[in-house]
Design a protein around this motif. Structure first.
Motif, PDB file in Angstrom:
ATOM      1  N   PRO A   1      -2.724   1.820  -8.220  1.00  0.00           N
ATOM      2  CA  PRO A   1      -3.609   1.078  -7.314  1.00  0.00           C
ATOM      3  C   PRO A   1      -2.952  -0.168  -6.714  1.00  0.00           C
ATOM      4  O   PRO A   1      -2.069  -0.777  -7.331  1.00  0.00           O
ATOM      5  CB  PRO A   1      -4.779   0.671  -8.212  1.00  0.00           C
ATOM      6  CG  PRO A   1      -4.224   0.678  -9.591  1.00  0.00           C
ATOM      7  CD  PRO A   1      -3.100   1.659  -9.631  1.00  0.00           C
TER       8      PRO A   1
ATOM      9  N   THR B   1     -11.280  -2.494  -7.489  1.00  0.00           N
ATOM     10  CA  THR B   1     -10.496  -1.432  -6.839  1.00  0.00           C
ATOM     11  C   THR B   1     -10.641  -1.563  -5.325  1.00  0.00           C
ATOM     12  O   THR B   1     -11.533  -2.269  -4.858  1.00  0.00           O
ATOM     13  CB  THR B   1     -11.025  -0.025  -7.228  1.00  0.00           C
ATOM     14  OG1 THR B   1     -12.418   0.031  -6.903  1.00  0.00           O
ATOM     15  CG2 THR B   1     -10.814   0.275  -8.692  1.00  0.00           C
ATOM     16  N   GLU B   2      -9.768  -0.903  -4.576  1.00  0.00           N
ATOM     17  CA  GLU B   2      -9.958  -0.812  -3.119  1.00  0.00           C
ATOM     18  C   GLU B   2      -9.378   0.503  -2.633  1.00  0.00           C
ATOM     19  O   GLU B   2      -8.574   1.132  -3.330  1.00  0.00           O
ATOM     20  CB  GLU B   2      -9.340  -2.024  -2.397  1.00  0.00           C
ATOM     21  CG  GLU B   2      -7.843  -2.079  -2.408  1.00  0.00           C
ATOM     22  CD  GLU B   2      -7.297  -3.339  -1.706  1.00  0.00           C
ATOM     23  OE1 GLU B   2      -7.970  -4.378  -1.681  1.00  0.00           O
ATOM     24  OE2 GLU B   2      -6.179  -3.236  -1.184  1.00  0.00           O
ATOM     25  N   ASP B   3      -9.779   0.904  -1.419  1.00  0.00           N
ATOM     26  CA  ASP B   3      -9.282   2.188  -0.932  1.00  0.00           C
ATOM     27  C   ASP B   3      -7.879   2.010  -0.346  1.00  0.00           C
ATOM     28  O   ASP B   3      -7.302   0.935  -0.398  1.00  0.00           O
ATOM     29  CB  ASP B   3     -10.267   2.798   0.076  1.00  0.00           C
ATOM     30  CG  ASP B   3     -10.459   1.909   1.300  1.00  0.00           C
ATOM     31  OD1 ASP B   3      -9.531   1.123   1.606  1.00  0.00           O
ATOM     32  OD2 ASP B   3     -11.516   1.988   1.947  1.00  0.00           O
ATOM     33  N   ARG B   4      -7.334   3.085   0.222  1.00  0.00           N
ATOM     34  CA  ARG B   4      -5.934   3.059   0.680  1.00  0.00           C
ATOM     35  C   ARG B   4      -5.760   2.404   2.062  1.00  0.00           C
ATOM     36  O   ARG B   4      -4.646   2.225   2.529  1.00  0.00           O
ATOM     37  CB  ARG B   4      -5.381   4.488   0.746  1.00  0.00           C
ATOM     38  CG  ARG B   4      -5.313   5.215  -0.604  1.00  0.00           C
ATOM     39  CD  ARG B   4      -4.120   4.742  -1.423  1.00  0.00           C
ATOM     40  NE  ARG B   4      -3.975   5.527  -2.649  1.00  0.00           N
ATOM     41  CZ  ARG B   4      -3.272   5.123  -3.702  1.00  0.00           C
ATOM     42  NH1 ARG B   4      -2.666   3.958  -3.698  1.00  0.00           N
ATOM     43  NH2 ARG B   4      -3.166   5.879  -4.765  1.00  0.00           N
TER      44      ARG B   4
ATOM     45  N   LYS C   1       0.830  -1.211   0.000  1.00  0.00           N
ATOM     46  CA  LYS C   1       0.000   0.000   0.000  1.00  0.00           C
ATOM     47  C   LYS C   1       0.864   1.261   0.000  1.00  0.00           C
ATOM     48  O   LYS C   1       0.534   2.247  -0.654  1.00  0.00           O
ATOM     49  CB  LYS C   1      -0.902  -0.005   1.232  1.00  0.00           C
ATOM     50  CG  LYS C   1      -1.977  -1.072   1.181  1.00  0.00           C
ATOM     51  CD  LYS C   1      -3.237  -0.492   0.593  1.00  0.00           C
ATOM     52  CE  LYS C   1      -4.369  -1.472   0.632  1.00  0.00           C
ATOM     53  NZ  LYS C   1      -5.635  -0.926   0.253  1.00  0.00           N
TER      54      LYS C   1
END
Ligand code: KG4
Ligand code: ZN
Length: 334
Positions: free
Chosen positions: A105, A318-321, A96
């Motif tokens: 991403p 997708t995914e968030d941080r 990340k």
């Protein structure tokens, strides 16, 4: 598309690069076997600390050997779970942070799903729908795979996994960790039929497995033996492997008949077992196509993570941080 895959779910630090046009460009792995061997099993805290030490240099070396730089990466796939939480946190924090710094991403991958897709790194690949026997250190599952993310569990172990049973039986016989390859090697010197071990849940009427009683049976057999020499160990290893392999094959055949599958994937660490491969071929017959990962991709590796990441990036996932690992994560919940 150039995907960096990162695997740190247990005792292997592994990275790989997968390119949408050119396929697998390279992979690097650092095994922690020698670190954990004195303890006879994986020590989670030691595993996490070693992943921290190894991950950055391993990634650097992968990029150098494949003649790429960080700037070439378009996405990062990392193992999000299931596995050892501390070990997963190292891989996901690294993934990340790197993704954030490169403004690309990152995507968390399910460890078992990546094992499931490892055979797709070979020249001939299965077609959907297929049946999968997933036999790793942590899991034993029969799954109907209709497509990416479309999994129906047909059967699973009610206690120990096949790999766990191999490892525990090996430890009890004084063999080194990880026990699967050691038992397999010793079994070649054992005499067929010298001991006959029960084949757990063979006639249970479902597709579930149970291996913990088998491990206890092996222990009791060993304790009763007057002569505890290498030959006795080899006979036990042979009988134990025979019982595990026969059970796995019997249930896989039942599942094939039940689903009318023509393509069968066998993946996870135990799929490296040669006896399992030979006997599965003979039992399923030539009309069934069986797909295995190459031996080095049966056990944990970065290539399967990079490839599964590629599939999921293509599917638009997708995914968030946020960093959110899952030590426990049923494959049915992906
Ligand atoms: O898939 P994997 O690398 O890790 C998990 O995701 O759990 O599987 C490791 C397991 C260990 O239990 C190891 O003993 C077993 O796979 N294994 C084998 C063989 N090679 C590895 N078991 C039987 N025969 C083998 N040749
Ligand atoms: Zn694994």
């Amino acid at each position: 598309m150039l995907i960096l895959g990162i695997e740190t779910s247990c005792d292997e630090t592994a990275v790989a690069l997968y390119h949408d046009q050119h396929g697998l460009l390279g992979h690097c792995l650092h095994s922690q076997i020698s670190l954990h061997q004195p303890y006879g099993g994986v020590i989670p805290e030691l595993a996490s600390r070693d992943h921290i030490r190894r991950l950055a240099p391993l990634t650097q070396s992968l990029l150098e050997t494949t003649h790429h730089t960080y700037a070439d990466l378009t996405g990062i796939a990392y193992t999000r779970g299931p596995g050892l939480l501390g070990a997963l946190l190292v891989g996901s924090s690294f993934a990340k942070s790197l993704a954030f710094s490169l403004n690309i991403p990152a995507l968390g991958i399910h460890h078992l799903e990546s094992h499931l897709f490892a055979p797709f790194l070979e020249d001939t690949v299965p077609r959907f729908p297929f049946l999968a026997l997933l036999v790793s250190g942590g899991h034993t599952l029969l799954i109907h795979v209709a497509g990416l993310g479309q999994y129906t569990i047909l059967g699973e172990t009610v206690d120990d996994s096949a790999g766990e049973a191999f490892d525990k039986t090996a430890k009890m016989l004084g063999l080194s960790y990880p026990g699967g390859p050691q038992i397999a090697k010793l079994a070649t010197q054992g005499q067929a039929g010298y001991f006959n071990f029960p084949k757990p849940m063979l006639h249970s009427g479902n597709l579930n497995f149970s291996f913990s009683g088998l491990k206890t049976h092996a222990l009791q057999t060993w304790q009763k033996c007057a002569i505890k020499d290498n030959a006795t160990k080899a006979h036990i290893a042979h009988a134990f492997q025979e019982a595990v392999v026969a059970t796995l094959i019997h249930k896989t055949k039942l599942a094939v008949d039940h689903t009318d599958a023509t393509d069968v994937v066998i993946a996870g660490g135990v799929s490296a077992n040669q006896e399992l491969r030979t006997r599965m071929r003979a039992t399923l017959g030539s009309h069934i196509n069986i797909f295995y990962p190459r031996p080095e991709f049966c056990t944990d590796n970065g290539a399967m993570v990079a490839y599964t990441g590629y599939l999921r990036f293509c599917a638009g996932q997708t995914e968030d941080r946020a960093i959110q690992c899952r030590a426990r994560w049923p494959i049915s919940e992906i």
